[in-house]
Design a protein around this motif. Structure first.
Motif, PDB file in Angstrom:
ATOM      1  N   ILE A   1      42.589 -36.396  26.053  1.00 19.11           N
ATOM      2  CA  ILE A   1      42.185 -37.359  27.081  1.00 19.11           C
ATOM      3  C   ILE A   1      43.268 -37.375  28.158  1.00 19.11           C
ATOM      4  O   ILE A   1      44.452 -37.484  27.859  1.00 19.11           O
ATOM      5  CB  ILE A   1      42.007 -38.751  26.460  1.00 19.11           C
TER       6      ILE A   1
ATOM      7  N   CYS B   1      44.713 -38.858  31.868  1.00 15.31           N
ATOM      8  CA  CYS B   1      44.658 -39.909  32.878  1.00 15.31           C
ATOM      9  C   CYS B   1      45.657 -39.584  33.976  1.00 15.31           C
ATOM     10  O   CYS B   1      46.639 -38.869  33.751  1.00 15.31           O
ATOM     11  CB  CYS B   1      44.983 -41.267  32.268  1.00 15.31           C
TER      12      CYS B   1
ATOM     13  N   CYS C   1      47.297 -42.099  28.648  1.00 15.23           N
ATOM     14  CA  CYS C   1      46.089 -42.905  28.688  1.00 15.23           C
ATOM     15  C   CYS C   1      46.230 -44.049  27.704  1.00 15.23           C
ATOM     16  O   CYS C   1      46.775 -43.852  26.634  1.00 15.23           O
ATOM     17  CB  CYS C   1      44.874 -42.080  28.298  1.00 15.23           C
TER      18      CYS C   1
ATOM     19  N   GLY D   1      40.410 -37.683  33.546  1.00 16.83           N
ATOM     20  CA  GLY D   1      39.920 -36.619  32.687  1.00 16.83           C
ATOM     21  C   GLY D   1      40.153 -35.248  33.265  1.00 16.83           C
ATOM     22  O   GLY D   1      40.170 -35.045  34.490  1.00 16.83           O
TER      23      GLY D   1
ATOM     24  N   ALA E   1      32.042 -39.890  30.228  1.00 21.18           N
ATOM     25  CA  ALA E   1      32.631 -38.559  30.398  1.00 21.18           C
ATOM     26  C   ALA E   1      31.541 -37.537  30.672  1.00 21.18           C
ATOM     27  O   ALA E   1      30.433 -37.635  30.159  1.00 21.18           O
ATOM     28  CB  ALA E   1      33.396 -38.167  29.142  1.00 21.18           C
TER      29      ALA E   1
ATOM     30  N   ASP F   1      37.475 -33.808  27.849  1.00 20.14           N
ATOM     31  CA  ASP F   1      38.319 -34.665  27.007  1.00 20.14           C
ATOM     32  C   ASP F   1      37.655 -34.930  25.652  1.00 20.14           C
ATOM     33  O   ASP F   1      37.741 -36.021  25.103  1.00 20.14           O
ATOM     34  CB  ASP F   1      38.605 -36.016  27.696  1.00 20.14           C
TER      35      ASP F   1
ATOM     36  N   PRO G   1      40.382 -34.909  21.588  1.00 19.71           N
ATOM     37  CA  PRO G   1      41.705 -35.444  21.914  1.00 19.71           C
ATOM     38  C   PRO G   1      42.740 -35.187  20.829  1.00 19.71           C
ATOM     39  O   PRO G   1      42.406 -34.884  19.691  1.00 19.71           O
ATOM     40  CB  PRO G   1      41.452 -36.937  22.075  1.00 19.71           C
TER      41      PRO G   1
ATOM     42  N   TYR H   1      45.597 -40.276  19.566  1.00 20.63           N
ATOM     43  CA  TYR H   1      44.445 -41.150  19.763  1.00 20.63           C
ATOM     44  C   TYR H   1      43.833 -41.641  18.463  1.00 20.63           C
ATOM     45  O   TYR H   1      43.730 -42.829  18.230  1.00 20.63           O
ATOM     46  CB  TYR H   1      43.409 -40.464  20.654  1.00 20.63           C
TER      47      TYR H   1
ATOM     48  N   ILE I   1      37.940 -46.323  24.516  1.00 21.06           N
ATOM     49  CA  ILE I   1      38.230 -44.909  24.269  1.00 21.06           C
ATOM     50  C   ILE I   1      37.572 -44.476  22.967  1.00 21.06           C
ATOM     51  O   ILE I   1      36.930 -43.427  22.885  1.00 21.06           O
ATOM     52  CB  ILE I   1      39.762 -44.675  24.218  1.00 21.06           C
TER      53      ILE I   1
ATOM     54  N   PHE J   1      34.786 -41.509  23.346  1.00 20.57           N
ATOM     55  CA  PHE J   1      35.101 -40.155  22.890  1.00 20.57           C
ATOM     56  C   PHE J   1      34.764 -39.966  21.421  1.00 20.57           C
ATOM     57  O   PHE J   1      35.264 -39.057  20.770  1.00 20.57           O
ATOM     58  CB  PHE J   1      36.573 -39.832  23.175  1.00 20.57           C
TER      59      PHE J   1
END
Lengths: 317, 568
Positions: B227, B229, B239, B250, B310, B315, B318, B323, B510, B514
């Protein structure tokens, strides 16, 4: 009000009744007690504990009013600053040492930790537990536990001490030491209330008694005066000896003795209507008989016969 | 000033202090000498040890890199992992279709109603035709299940009569018409003259040049698209970005959205009208006009991410340590705080330790010692509860901090120790303390109101609280669940989490966007009771007030019941 200027009695019960549902605990009792040791005598269930619990604000009177130092103990805990109470409850915190127990409770009087400890050591010393005060209460004998309870009641130097059956279950040595503690408190000028169902115990402590029977106030006053009345009524003396018949021959001629019986093998029962006088001649006869005497008992010299006499008297009157 | 020259405050307060101190100390020591205390607290420790084992075993495993988007596999065994095939637009379900294999580009066709019905050339054909051949690619041969003519099996002569009238071939079949002529129905490659029967059609084109592509190792397709940012200046930042939350973020690190080496240029795609590859090529799924990006939607004041959208394959895989690890770690803390601390410990500790705080003293007769002292019965109840709280509050706070210390050391992230966890654990301990106070005073009061049946009420109440607690975790907005003590303590945790980790909102988004399924958005929701401010501080204050009110009113009821109670 003028009453404010008059001295307030330490304990005042005014026509107090306490009912447990239909069961009567205390019935129309009026009392004023101030100074010295007062024995509360009564058989089991006569209302001694109810009376004390009313005094200690545990129970609310169904009728009448209870005042300690002029204050109603049901709605106000202030009088307890000046009161020590030994309940009939046997349970203590067994995991605590006596010193711990007494000083923890002392802190409820607002003492600091150090003050509480100092006072507790002092009172434990006073009740004769100075050498065991660091032991856990769980390891104590019954007499020692009673003395711990007394110590906790004395820790704040109260003016009124209420002891519910303090001698109950104690061995003779503990009994003697507790009695002397109570007498000592009386001598210090404190108001002490002691309950018991055993006449001789109270007799050894105090002369001032209150007799409760079935929740009613049966008699109040000097134990000797009541005792003298009782003494002039028929009494028995039971002597256990080797040869009752030869001993009986010596008694039968004497003045206050009007009859003898042989209830069992090796037992002599003397009947008299003056107990004091009979006891005064008894030692010389026993000495002259050259017999081995195993015991001398007064089976009528107990609360039951006192109550029986008083009730009978009341019924007669 | 009294006669000893002490101020009123001095005498009243120090005396109160001393009495309170004595009863609190007595209560605490009493609890310490009871076996049930140690059993209950020991079970709590065992529960935490079990959860820590679970943490080490399961949550820490999620820090290991995993293939979130599943593109490291090679379904068709052509040596190219899915991720690599996607970049080239080839299929991972067709071994003949792989990066560099070349692909079919259509050119023209003879329709069912065209007048000119013949075409000559060296092409790849698809349709029905009599084919006078100069050359046929017998290597371009198929099976019964595809449309390519099977040249390997023996061909027979075509039957007599008119085709499609007297006899029907099946698709992918050929038959012999003459020595240099076949009738073919299907796909084939060859050089010659095709004649299409009336009302039938034929399309033709060519295969693009094949070229050599080295297969990528499958490991390349694990954690290959983190991911991303960016800040205002366009620099890559962690991020969720602290400085520029919303907007286009992204980056398609692995190139499976951008597909620079894609076999179809856009012009080719336009040509390939009938070709489904066109639909495979989608690079602005979120429709924000920027290809291969991730759009982060923020609320009006720009400090809360309320949605993340997205484009395909951006992304999508990750960094797991960062994450999944972070999300699982937070989920573990919140889940343990809510389920184990507030609901389990919060309910069971008071059930065992507070119910008999005053009742047992009455039954044992030891109450007589305490009540023969100049202490109001109401005071006595309060101090008893404080003594109980002194034990259990220090227990849960210390327990929470110990679990916190362990997980903060084991937890994900570059730092040696996750200091930001500790306020959350402390908050969990404090929230649990509020629950213990509320239940403690409630259960104690119940024990006073009915020494015999109070315990049954408490158990029924406990079941209610357990249910409402569970509902509050799933959906804190459900109004009915707020008629429970747990609800407000769970709200406290939600609020404290948001205060200690303000980015938790983003993390929950998030996790959703994702597909990082760690349960954070199950166990944590933004606090509900904020009076419309959305401020976690407001929610925390309201929850604290509610729980305190419950505790104090229960103590008050207990006091008034106990003051009127006759003690035998």
């Amino acid at each position: 009000m003028t009453i404010q200027n008059q001295p307030v009695p330490t304990v005042l019960l005014d026509q107090v009744s306490k009912l447990y549902g239909q069961v009567i605990g205390i019935n129309d009792v009026s009392l004023a007690i101030d100074g010295g040791v007062t024995g509360i005598l009564g058989a089991n269930g006569a209302g001694k504990s109810t009376l004390f619990k009313l005094l200690m604000g545990r129970l609310k009177p169904t009728q009448g009013s209870v005042r300690l130092f002029g204050i109603n103990p049901w709605s106000n805990s202030a009088p307890y600053r000046k009161i020590g109470y030994v309940s009939e409850s046997e349970r203590l915190y067994d995991w605590m040492t006596a010193l711990d127990f007494v000083s923890t409770l002392a802190r409820l009087h607002g003492m600091t930790r150090d003050e509480a400890r100092e006072r507790s050591e002092h009172v434990l010393n006073f009740v004769g537990l100075d050498d065991v005060m660091h032991k856990e209460v769980g390891k104590y004998s019954k007499g020692m536990r009673q003395r711990v309870k007394i110590a906790h009641a004395l820790v704040h130097d109260p003016d009124l001490i209420v002891l519910d059956e303090p001698l109950h279950g104690c061995d003779p040595i503990a009994r003697t030491s507790i009695m002397s503690v109570i007498r000592e408190l009386g001598n210090q000028g404190k108001t002490v209330l002691v309950s018991s169902h055993i006449l001789q115990e109270i007799e050894r402590i105090t002369e001032q008694i209150v007799i409760l029977h079935n929740g009613k106030l049966l008699a109040i006053g000097n134990l000797h005066a009541i005792r003298d009345l009782l003494d002039n009524h028929p009494h028995r003396i039971l002597i256990k000896c080797e040869n009752p018949r030869s001993l009986a021959a010596q008694f039968i001629e004497r003045d206050p003795v009007y009859g003898v019986r042989f209830p069992n093998e090796g037992e002599l029962e003397i009947q008299t209507n003056n107990l004091a006088k009979a006891h005064s001649i008894l030692p010389s006869i026993v000495l002259n008989s050259n017999q081995k005497i195993s015991s001398i008992e007064n089976p009528d010299d107990n609360l039951d016969s006192l109550l029986g006499y008083l009730i009978g008297d009341a019924n007669d009157g | 000033m009294d006669k000893n020259d002490k101020t009123l405050a001095d005498t009243v307060w120090t005396r109160l202090d001393r009495k309170a101190g004595a009863i609190i100390e007595l209560t605490a020591r009493q609890l310490r000498h009871r076996i049930s205390t140690w059993v209950v607290l020991g079970i709590g420790v065992a529960l935490m040890a079990l959860l820590l084992l679970f943490y080490v075993d399961s949550v820490r495993k999620s820090f290991d890199p995993i293939d979130n988007d599943g593109d490291s596999v090679d379904e068709d065994n052509d040596g190219y992992p899915l991720g690599q095939e996607m970049k080239y637009g080839t299929s991972d379900y067709d071994a003949s279709d792989f990066p560099g294999s070349g692909f079919y580009i259509p050119e023209d066709e003879i329709d069912w109603n065209d007048n000119v019905r013949t075409f000559s050339g060296n092409k790849t054909w698809n349709g029905a035709a009599f084919f006078q051949y100069e050359w046929i690619d017998y290597n371009y041969t198929g099976d019964w299940w595809d449309d390519i003519v099977d040249w390997d099996s023996e061909l027979s002569s075509c039957p007599d009569g008119q085709i499609f009238i007297d006899w029907y071939p099946s698709y992918g079949e050929a038959c012999i018409v003459d020595t240099d002529e076949y009738f073919i129905y299907g796909k084939w490659k060859g050089n010659g003259l095709a004649t299409v029967p009336e009302e039938w059609e034929l399309r033709w084109g060519y295969y693009s040049e094949s070229f050599e592509v080295t297969p990528d190792p499958p490991e390349m397709y694990i954690d290959e698209d983190d991911i991303d940012c960016f800040d205002e200046a366009g620099n890559r930042v962690d991020c969720p970005s602290g400085t520029r939350l919303g907007g286009s973020h992204g980056f398609d690190n692995d190139g499976d959205c951008l597909r620079e080496e894609y076999m179809l240029s856009e012009t080719n795609v336009q040509l390939a009208l009938d070709y489904d590859l066109y639909y495979r090529f989608q690079d602005d799924r979120n429709g924000n006009g920027i290809k291969c990006d991730v759009f982060w939607l923020v609320d009006a004041d720009g400090n809360e991410v309320i949605g993340i959208s997205a484009d395909d394959n951006v992304d999508e895989d990750p960094n797991d340590e960062r994450y999944v690890g972070e999300l699982s770690h937070r989920t573990f803390i919140i889940g343990v705080g809510k389920m184990a601390f507030v609901i389990l410990l919060g309910l069971f500790i008071p059930l065992f330790l507070s119910l008999g705080l005053v009742r047992d003293e009455t039954e044992n007769g030891t109450l007589h010692f305490l009540l023969s002292k100049p202490i109001h019965r109401g005071e006595f109840i309060l101090y008893r509860l404080l003594g109980y709280l002194a034990i259990v509050a220090s227990y849960v706070i210390i327990l929470a901090l110990i679990v916190g210390l362990i997980t903060a050391t084991l937890g994900p992230g570059d730092q040696f120790f996750r200091f930001s966890d500790l306020p959350v654990w402390l908050g969990i301990g404090i929230s649990t303390t509020f629950v213990l106070a509320a239940y403690g005073s409630l259960f104690n009061t119940m024990g006073l109101i009915s020494p015999k049946y109070g315990v049954y009420f408490c158990i029924i109440f406990g079941i209610w609280e357990f249910m409402m607690g569970t509902f509050s975790i799933i959906n804190p907005n459900w109004t009915v669940s707020s008629i429970s003590i747990t609800h407000w303590a769970l709200q406290m945790i939600d609020a404290i989490v948001l205060m200690a980790w303000p980015d938790t909102l983003q993390w929950a988004e998030i996790g959703l966007a994702f597909n990082i399924e760690t349960g954070l958005s199950f166990f944590w929701h933004p606090p509900v009771h904020t009076l419309g401010t959305q401020s976690p501080g407001v929610a925390l204050i309201i929850s604290t007030i509610v729980l305190s009110l419950v505790s104090f009113s229960m103590i008050g009821i207990g006091q008034s019941v106990f003051s009127k109670r006759e003690i035998m």
